[in-house]
Design an enzyme around this catalytic site. Structure first.
Site, PDB file in Angstrom:
ATOM      1  N   HIS A   1      11.760  17.467  49.428  1.00  0.00           N
ATOM      2  CA  HIS A   1      11.044  18.527  49.947  1.00  0.00           C
ATOM      3  C   HIS A   1       9.812  18.934  49.229  1.00  0.00           C
ATOM      4  O   HIS A   1       8.721  19.217  49.962  1.00  0.00           O
ATOM      5  CB  HIS A   1      11.922  20.047  49.932  1.00  0.00           C
ATOM      6  CG  HIS A   1      13.437  19.722  50.877  1.00  0.00           C
ATOM      7  ND1 HIS A   1      13.761  20.811  51.792  1.00  0.00           N
ATOM      8  CD2 HIS A   1      14.277  18.888  50.933  1.00  0.00           C
ATOM      9  CE1 HIS A   1      14.791  20.259  52.319  1.00  0.00           C
ATOM     10  NE2 HIS A   1      15.022  19.042  51.732  1.00  0.00           N
TER      11      HIS A   1
ATOM     12  N   ASP B   1       9.369  26.317  53.177  1.00  0.00           N
ATOM     13  CA  ASP B   1      10.372  25.463  53.630  1.00  0.00           C
ATOM     14  C   ASP B   1      11.288  26.192  54.517  1.00  0.00           C
ATOM     15  O   ASP B   1      11.709  27.399  54.253  1.00  0.00           O
ATOM     16  CB  ASP B   1      11.092  24.871  52.403  1.00  0.00           C
ATOM     17  CG  ASP B   1      12.127  23.768  52.798  1.00  0.00           C
ATOM     18  OD1 ASP B   1      12.990  23.854  53.560  1.00  0.00           O
ATOM     19  OD2 ASP B   1      11.969  22.745  52.212  1.00  0.00           O
TER      20      ASP B   1
ATOM     21  N   TRP C   1      15.306  11.408  56.020  1.00  0.00           N
ATOM     22  CA  TRP C   1      14.259  11.558  57.215  1.00  0.00           C
ATOM     23  C   TRP C   1      12.887  10.897  56.882  1.00  0.00           C
ATOM     24  O   TRP C   1      12.388  10.131  57.694  1.00  0.00           O
ATOM     25  CB  TRP C   1      13.894  12.690  57.567  1.00  0.00           C
ATOM     26  CG  TRP C   1      13.342  12.794  59.082  1.00  0.00           C
ATOM     27  CD1 TRP C   1      12.137  13.377  58.863  1.00  0.00           C
ATOM     28  CD2 TRP C   1      13.424  12.127  60.279  1.00  0.00           C
ATOM     29  NE1 TRP C   1      11.501  13.195  60.325  1.00  0.00           N
ATOM     30  CE2 TRP C   1      12.450  12.436  60.959  1.00  0.00           C
ATOM     31  CE3 TRP C   1      14.670  11.572  60.744  1.00  0.00           C
ATOM     32  CZ2 TRP C   1      12.463  12.157  62.569  1.00  0.00           C
ATOM     33  CZ3 TRP C   1      14.817  11.178  62.031  1.00  0.00           C
ATOM     34  CH2 TRP C   1      13.660  11.463  62.841  1.00  0.00           C
TER      35      TRP C   1
ATOM     36  N   ASP D   1      21.461  15.403  56.177  1.00  0.00           N
ATOM     37  CA  ASP D   1      21.128  15.080  57.580  1.00  0.00           C
ATOM     38  C   ASP D   1      21.442  13.356  57.609  1.00  0.00           C
ATOM     39  O   ASP D   1      21.232  12.887  58.704  1.00  0.00           O
ATOM     40  CB  ASP D   1      19.844  15.288  57.985  1.00  0.00           C
ATOM     41  CG  ASP D   1      18.825  14.833  57.273  1.00  0.00           C
ATOM     42  OD1 ASP D   1      18.905  14.711  55.940  1.00  0.00           O
ATOM     43  OD2 ASP D   1      17.981  14.207  57.670  1.00  0.00           O
TER      44      ASP D   1
END
Length: 445
Positions: A17, A116, A347, A368
């Site tokens: 992140h 974020d 991702w 995820d």
């Protein structure tokens, strides 16, 4: 105070992140040189991020440390989520306090919040300050959509254990019929438990992001049109601005020159991100499969974990393999000799693999990543999963056979080529991601 645009940016300080948001801030800073950017992050995370990234040449970007919420002398229990939960509890107050200090120091009033999406308290802060808020989503569009449907998912599945109804698909949602209950993050199971602040954070994310003036994603039009259309119907503005252009990194260990010596689509590139690595028995199974199949490999492997592998593996396979502590991933995945990416399915890694045109073998861990694995393997057919999502010698050898075989591998590369073409169009001078980025510049300015 001087009336100048001043953007306060704040990442979720874990995993990829912080790096992703800093890339975005630097890109915006270059495009909007009259705007001042303040990048807030925890001290430890800032140290990690800036040790890997070049911060020179961005005169309108300043970084600031924020306390991470860990009490002095605190003894951790061993729960990996504990540090995240301490951060969540302390951060709204810590961020507000540090922000006020910076405004006092610089004389620049904050005119914009870019944070974020996990930091949902930003919506209230922006509202109180009378300024816009843009949320940055670091995962894919499907994961964001699932968060927005979290209450409906919980009501329909009524899960108390991930194994319950694990084969049930989310066909009660308009664009999620391929996703299985077992693909959902563990945190989907504990929304109603007040002692689980991380789970509560994830639940509220889906409820709060519609308040953002825009949601920015490292994605591109064409990667998942139905999900993107569904998001656009629920959010004020969806800005796909990917795939991100990652600055070229120094290839200190000669990875690219080593790849030059190999045949096209023959090498397995292996990396599991910065947070976790498979347990010793799985690393051993992966190593045995590579050795028996004699697959050339380039492995980004933390030095302190080498002992977990079979004794002498790297020495025995030195003629076909190369191990490095860090690798310039985007450049490696763009190299013609790489035939498969063995990945955790984060991702950012998925997007880099797509833009490089490389099929994947997926070993997801959390968040995820299981969702991404399902989409890659079952929907898009640009990768394969593993039995029970773990490395075992036989199933790993089978996965290598599938991806590196001419018939299956070529079909996957053909499928991934369609996405790669969409990505290339998106970042062209008049492409959708280029235009979306211009819109973002207008918003923050």
């Amino acid at each position: 105070m001087e009336k100048k645009a001043h953007v306060a940016a704040f990442p979720f300080p874990f995993g990829s992140h912080p790096t992703a948001l800093l890339h975005l801030v630097q890109r915006l800073a270059t495009a909007a040189p009259t705007v001042q950017f303040s990048y807030f992050n925890t001290t430890l995370s800032n140290q990690k991020v800036f040790s890997k990234m070049n911060s020179n040449g961005y005169d309108n970007v300043r970084s600031y440390n924020i306390d991470d919420g860990v009490p002095e002398g605190h003894v951790f229990s061993g729960n990996p989520v504990e540090v995240i939960e301490l951060f969540i509890k302390a951060t709204p107050l810590n961020f507000r306090k540090r922000l006020e200090e910076v405004v006092e120091e610089t004389g620049l009033k904050v005119t914009f919040l870019l944070t974020d999406a996990f930091l949902g308290f930003s919506a209230d802060m922006a509202e109180e300050m009378g300024i816009p808020w843009v949320a940055f989503w670091t995962a894919g569009p499907t994961a964001l959509s699932l968060h927005m449907y979290s209450d409906l998912i919980h009501r329909n599945l009524r899960l108390t254990d991930r194994t319950q109804n694990s084969d049930q698909t989310l066909d009660f949602l308009p664009v999620m019929s391929t996703i299985h209950a077992s693909d959902l993050p563990h945190e989907f199971l504990s929304f109603d438990k007040p002692d689980r602040p991380f789970s509560s954070l994830l639940q509220t994310t889906g409820l709060i992001v519609p308040r953002a003036l825009a949601v920015v994603l490292n994605s591109f039009d064409g990667i998942d049109p139905l999900v993107t259309a569904d998001l656009k119907s629920k959010l004020q503005k969806v800005l796909n601005i990917g795939p991100f252009s990652v600055p070229l990194s120094k290839d200190e260990d000669g990875c690219l020159s080593w790849l030059n010596r190999h045949k096209a689509a023959s090498v397995a590139y292996i990396s599991f991100g910065s947070m976790l690595t498979p347990p010793p028995d799985e690393l051993a199974a992966l190593a045995e499969a590579l050795e028996e199949k004699k697959v050339p490999y380039l492995w980004s492997f933390k030095e302190n974990l080498k002992g977990h592998l079979l004794d002498g593996f790297f020495e025995r396979t030195s003629s076909i393999g190369k191990v490095v502590a860090w690798a310039p991933q985007s450049q490696i995945l763009a190299h013609s000799s790489v035939g498969v990416f063995i990945t955790h399915c984060g991702w950012n890694s998925v997007v880099e693999s797509i833009t490089g045109g490389v099929p994947m073998i997926c070993r997801p861990f959390f968040g995820d990543q299981m969702i991404n694995r399902r989409i890659l393997a079952d929907m898009w057919q640009i990768g394969v999963g593993l039995e029970s999502d773990v490395f075992k010698k036989a199933c790993t050898m089978n996965a290598l056979d599938i991806v590196l075989s001419k018939e299956n591998g070529n079909k996957m590369r053909e499928n991934i080529g369609v996405f790669k073409e969409s990505a290339t169009k998106a970042i062209a001078p008049n492409g959708s991601s280029t235009e979306n980025f211009k819109s973002l510049i207008d918003i923050v300015s």
